[in-house]
Write a protein that holds these residues in place. Structure first.
Motif, PDB file in Angstrom:
ATOM      1  N   MET A   1       0.862  -1.174   0.000  1.00  0.00           N
ATOM      2  CA  MET A   1       0.000   0.000   0.000  1.00  0.00           C
ATOM      3  C   MET A   1       0.903   1.230   0.000  1.00  0.00           C
ATOM      4  N   ASN A   2       0.640   2.158  -0.888  1.00  0.00           N
ATOM      5  CA  ASN A   2       1.513   3.329  -0.971  1.00  0.00           C
ATOM      6  C   ASN A   2       1.162   4.380   0.093  1.00  0.00           C
ATOM      7  N   ASP A   3       2.044   5.353   0.237  1.00  0.00           N
ATOM      8  CA  ASP A   3       1.878   6.379   1.278  1.00  0.00           C
ATOM      9  C   ASP A   3       0.605   7.199   1.102  1.00  0.00           C
ATOM     10  N   GLU A   4       0.254   7.499  -0.129  1.00  0.00           N
ATOM     11  CA  GLU A   4      -0.945   8.311  -0.385  1.00  0.00           C
ATOM     12  C   GLU A   4      -2.211   7.579   0.082  1.00  0.00           C
ATOM     13  N   THR A   5      -2.293   6.302  -0.188  1.00  0.00           N
ATOM     14  CA  THR A   5      -3.437   5.507   0.245  1.00  0.00           C
ATOM     15  C   THR A   5      -3.483   5.424   1.765  1.00  0.00           C
ATOM     16  N   GLN A   6      -2.325   5.247   2.398  1.00  0.00           N
ATOM     17  CA  GLN A   6      -2.281   5.208   3.858  1.00  0.00           C
ATOM     18  C   GLN A   6      -2.756   6.526   4.454  1.00  0.00           C
ATOM     19  N   LYS A   7      -2.318   7.640   3.871  1.00  0.00           N
ATOM     20  CA  LYS A   7      -2.740   8.963   4.366  1.00  0.00           C
ATOM     21  C   LYS A   7      -4.248   9.123   4.255  1.00  0.00           C
ATOM     22  N   ARG A   8      -4.816   8.687   3.145  1.00  0.00           N
ATOM     23  CA  ARG A   8      -6.272   8.789   2.964  1.00  0.00           C
ATOM     24  C   ARG A   8      -7.016   7.933   3.986  1.00  0.00           C
ATOM     25  N   LEU A   9      -6.546   6.715   4.187  1.00  0.00           N
ATOM     26  CA  LEU A   9      -7.190   5.835   5.164  1.00  0.00           C
ATOM     27  C   LEU A   9      -7.091   6.412   6.572  1.00  0.00           C
ATOM     28  N   ILE A  10      -5.939   6.972   6.914  1.00  0.00           N
ATOM     29  CA  ILE A  10      -5.760   7.585   8.228  1.00  0.00           C
ATOM     30  C   ILE A  10      -6.724   8.753   8.402  1.00  0.00           C
ATOM     31  N   THR A  11      -6.857   9.587   7.373  1.00  0.00           N
ATOM     32  CA  THR A  11      -7.766  10.736   7.437  1.00  0.00           C
ATOM     33  C   THR A  11      -9.209  10.289   7.623  1.00  0.00           C
ATOM     34  N   ILE A  12      -9.622   9.290   6.876  1.00  0.00           N
ATOM     35  CA  ILE A  12     -11.002   8.796   6.968  1.00  0.00           C
ATOM     36  C   ILE A  12     -11.260   8.179   8.342  1.00  0.00           C
ATOM     37  N   LEU A  13     -10.354   7.331   8.791  1.00  0.00           N
ATOM     38  CA  LEU A  13     -10.528   6.686  10.093  1.00  0.00           C
ATOM     39  C   LEU A  13     -10.475   7.706  11.224  1.00  0.00           C
ATOM     40  N   ALA A  14      -9.567   8.664  11.135  1.00  0.00           N
ATOM     41  CA  ALA A  14      -9.458   9.706  12.159  1.00  0.00           C
ATOM     42  C   ALA A  14     -10.739  10.527  12.240  1.00  0.00           C
ATOM     43  N   SER A  15     -11.322  10.834  11.103  1.00  0.00           N
ATOM     44  CA  SER A  15     -12.579  11.589  11.094  1.00  0.00           C
ATOM     45  C   SER A  15     -13.687  10.816  11.786  1.00  0.00           C
ATOM     46  N   GLY A  16     -13.755   9.523  11.526  1.00  0.00           N
ATOM     47  CA  GLY A  16     -14.769   8.692  12.169  1.00  0.00           C
ATOM     48  C   GLY A  16     -14.573   8.598  13.672  1.00  0.00           C
ATOM     49  N   ILE A  17     -13.329   8.423  14.086  1.00  0.00           N
ATOM     50  CA  ILE A  17     -13.032   8.337  15.523  1.00  0.00           C
ATOM     51  C   ILE A  17     -13.357   9.660  16.211  1.00  0.00           C
ATOM     52  N   ALA A  18     -12.949  10.768  15.600  1.00  0.00           N
ATOM     53  CA  ALA A  18     -13.213  12.089  16.187  1.00  0.00           C
ATOM     54  C   ALA A  18     -14.713  12.345  16.283  1.00  0.00           C
ATOM     55  N   TYR A  19     -15.464  11.944  15.273  1.00  0.00           N
ATOM     56  CA  TYR A  19     -16.911  12.136  15.279  1.00  0.00           C
ATOM     57  C   TYR A  19     -17.552  11.386  16.451  1.00  0.00           C
ATOM     58  N   VAL A  20     -17.136  10.142  16.640  1.00  0.00           N
ATOM     59  CA  VAL A  20     -17.694   9.330  17.728  1.00  0.00           C
ATOM     60  C   VAL A  20     -17.300   9.914  19.086  1.00  0.00           C
ATOM     61  N   LEU A  21     -16.015  10.238  19.247  1.00  0.00           N
ATOM     62  CA  LEU A  21     -15.551  10.803  20.517  1.00  0.00           C
ATOM     63  C   LEU A  21     -16.252  12.118  20.829  1.00  0.00           C
ATOM     64  N   ALA A  22     -16.292  12.993  19.860  1.00  0.00           N
ATOM     65  CA  ALA A  22     -16.901  14.309  20.081  1.00  0.00           C
ATOM     66  C   ALA A  22     -18.388  14.173  20.383  1.00  0.00           C
ATOM     67  N   GLY A  23     -19.052  13.304  19.668  1.00  0.00           N
ATOM     68  CA  GLY A  23     -20.484  13.126  19.874  1.00  0.00           C
ATOM     69  C   GLY A  23     -20.826  12.585  21.244  1.00  0.00           C
ATOM     70  N   ARG A  24     -20.012  11.691  21.745  1.00  0.00           N
ATOM     71  CA  ARG A  24     -20.323  11.052  23.032  1.00  0.00           C
ATOM     72  C   ARG A  24     -19.786  11.814  24.228  1.00  0.00           C
ATOM     73  N   LEU A  25     -18.667  12.481  24.069  1.00  0.00           N
ATOM     74  CA  LEU A  25     -18.019  13.097  25.216  1.00  0.00           C
ATOM     75  C   LEU A  25     -18.191  14.607  25.328  1.00  0.00           C
ATOM     76  N   ALA A  26     -18.380  15.289  24.230  1.00  0.00           N
ATOM     77  CA  ALA A  26     -18.446  16.749  24.263  1.00  0.00           C
ATOM     78  C   ALA A  26     -19.584  17.251  25.147  1.00  0.00           C
ATOM     79  N   ASP A  27     -20.733  16.637  25.005  1.00  0.00           N
ATOM     80  CA  ASP A  27     -21.875  17.069  25.814  1.00  0.00           C
ATOM     81  C   ASP A  27     -21.636  16.833  27.306  1.00  0.00           C
ATOM     82  N   LYS A  28     -20.898  15.804  27.628  1.00  0.00           N
ATOM     83  CA  LYS A  28     -20.609  15.507  29.034  1.00  0.00           C
ATOM     84  C   LYS A  28     -19.543  16.442  29.604  1.00  0.00           C
ATOM     85  N   LEU A  29     -18.612  16.871  28.753  1.00  0.00           N
ATOM     86  CA  LEU A  29     -17.495  17.684  29.232  1.00  0.00           C
ATOM     87  C   LEU A  29     -17.774  19.181  29.211  1.00  0.00           C
TER      88      LEU A  29
END
Length: 73
Positions: A1-29
């Motif tokens: 897998m080349n670097d460009e594909t890895q960067k795209r996958l990291i960006t997509i996965l990071a966005s999903g993780i941030a969305y879940v974290l922010a959605g569940r924890l922001a209101d509590k914090l």
């Protein structure tokens, strides 16, 4: 897998993780005041930046472990 594909996958996965974290924890914090001020906006911005940082690191670790275990890198 080349670097460009890895960067795209990291960006997509990071966005999903941030969305879940922010959605569940922001209101509590962050308690929503009746009238928001600059201080509340700064808190929210710092919280979102922290989620973004953590989610990018976690996504990077996940992708690199998957890529390393599959392709022997």
């Amino acid at each position: 897998m080349n670097d460009e594909t890895q960067k795209r996958l990291i960006t997509i996965l990071a966005s999903g993780i941030a969305y879940v974290l922010a959605g569940r924890l922001a209101d509590k914090l962050i308690k929503e005041p009746e009238v928001r001020g600059v201080k509340d906006d700064v808190k929210e911005a710092l919280l979102k930046a922290g989620f973004s940082l953590v989610s990018t690191v976690v996504a990077s670790l996940i992708i690199r472990r998957v890529v390393g275990s599959r392709w022997g890198s």
